[in-house]
Every structure is written in structure tokens, then in C-alpha cells.
Design a protein around this motif. Structure first.
Motif, short mmCIF file in Angstrom:
data_model
loop_
_atom_site.label_atom_id
_atom_site.label_comp_id
_atom_site.label_asym_id
_atom_site.label_seq_id
_atom_site.Cartn_x
_atom_site.Cartn_y
_atom_site.Cartn_z
N LYS A 1 2.05 1.83 -3.48
CA LYS A 1 0.96 2.39 -4.29
C LYS A 1 0.80 3.88 -3.99
CE LYS A 1 -3.89 2.09 -5.44
NZ LYS A 1 -5.20 1.51 -5.19
N ARG A 2 0.88 4.27 -2.72
CA ARG A 2 0.74 5.69 -2.35
C ARG A 2 1.81 6.52 -3.05
NH1 ARG A 2 -3.79 6.81 -1.92
NH2 ARG A 2 -2.90 8.87 -1.84
N SER B 1 0.83 -1.21 0.00
CA SER B 1 0.00 0.00 0.00
C SER B 1 0.86 1.26 0.00
CB SER B 1 -0.94 0.01 1.21
OG SER B 1 -0.21 0.00 2.42
N ASN C 1 0.83 9.49 -5.50
CA ASN C 1 1.30 10.85 -5.20
C ASN C 1 2.09 11.45 -6.35
OD1 ASN C 1 0.10 10.93 -2.69
ND2 ASN C 1 1.90 10.20 -1.62
#
Length: 87
Positions: A9-10, A6, A14
Motif C-alpha cells: 500500500k505504501r 502495508s 507514494n
């Protein structure tokens, strides 16, 4: 470097959002420069047209969350004031 899925993915999300925001801010700056150059040349007609276009772009940026609504209002107000001075 992130290890968790996760978090990875962030980082990607971003980067995507930052690229989008940068493109929108750049577009707004271009329209603002058009208004300012028309004002510098004392061309009231061109300045009025450029102001309308810039206002639309600034409001779009505000609605997409790139700029705060008060920032948009301030930018539009300052441009309008400059255009009205030469009219």
C-alpha cells in the motif's frame, strides 16, 4: 518487491503522491517561465500579470507541501526582483 500488505500500500500511495507533486511542480515551472519570458521581452505589463499568477501558484504549491515555505518565498522574491528591474 514488497510482500507485506502495508508495504504494498505504501508503494501505491507514494506513487500517487509523487505523480501529484510532479504535476504541481510542472505547473509552477510553466508560470515561472511565463514571467521570465515577459521579462526577457521587456514587457512590464505582461510580466506584472504573469507575476501575480505565478505567485498564486507558488503559494498553492507551498501550502500543499510540495515546496518548503522558504523555497516559495525565494522563488517569488527572485521573480519580483526581475519584474521590478524592467518596470
Amino acid at each position: 518487491m514488497a510482500n507485506i500488505k502495508s508495504a504494498k500500500k505504501r508503494i501505491l500511495v507514494n506513487e500517487t503522491k509523487a505523480a501529484r507533486n510532479k504535476a504541481i511542480k510542472s505547473k509552477v515551472k510553466t508560470y515561472v517561465k511565463k514571467v521570465e519570458s515577459a521579462v526577457a521581452n521587456n514587457d512590464a505589463e505582461a510580466a506584472a500579470v504573469a507575476l501575480r499568477e505565478a505567485t498564486v501558484e507558488i503559494n498553492k504549491a507551498g501550502s500543499k507541501g510540495v515546496y518548503h515555505k522558504n523555497t516559495c518565498s525565494r522563488k517569488i522574491s527572485r521573480l519580483s526582483k526581475a519584474v521590478n528591474k524592467i518596470s
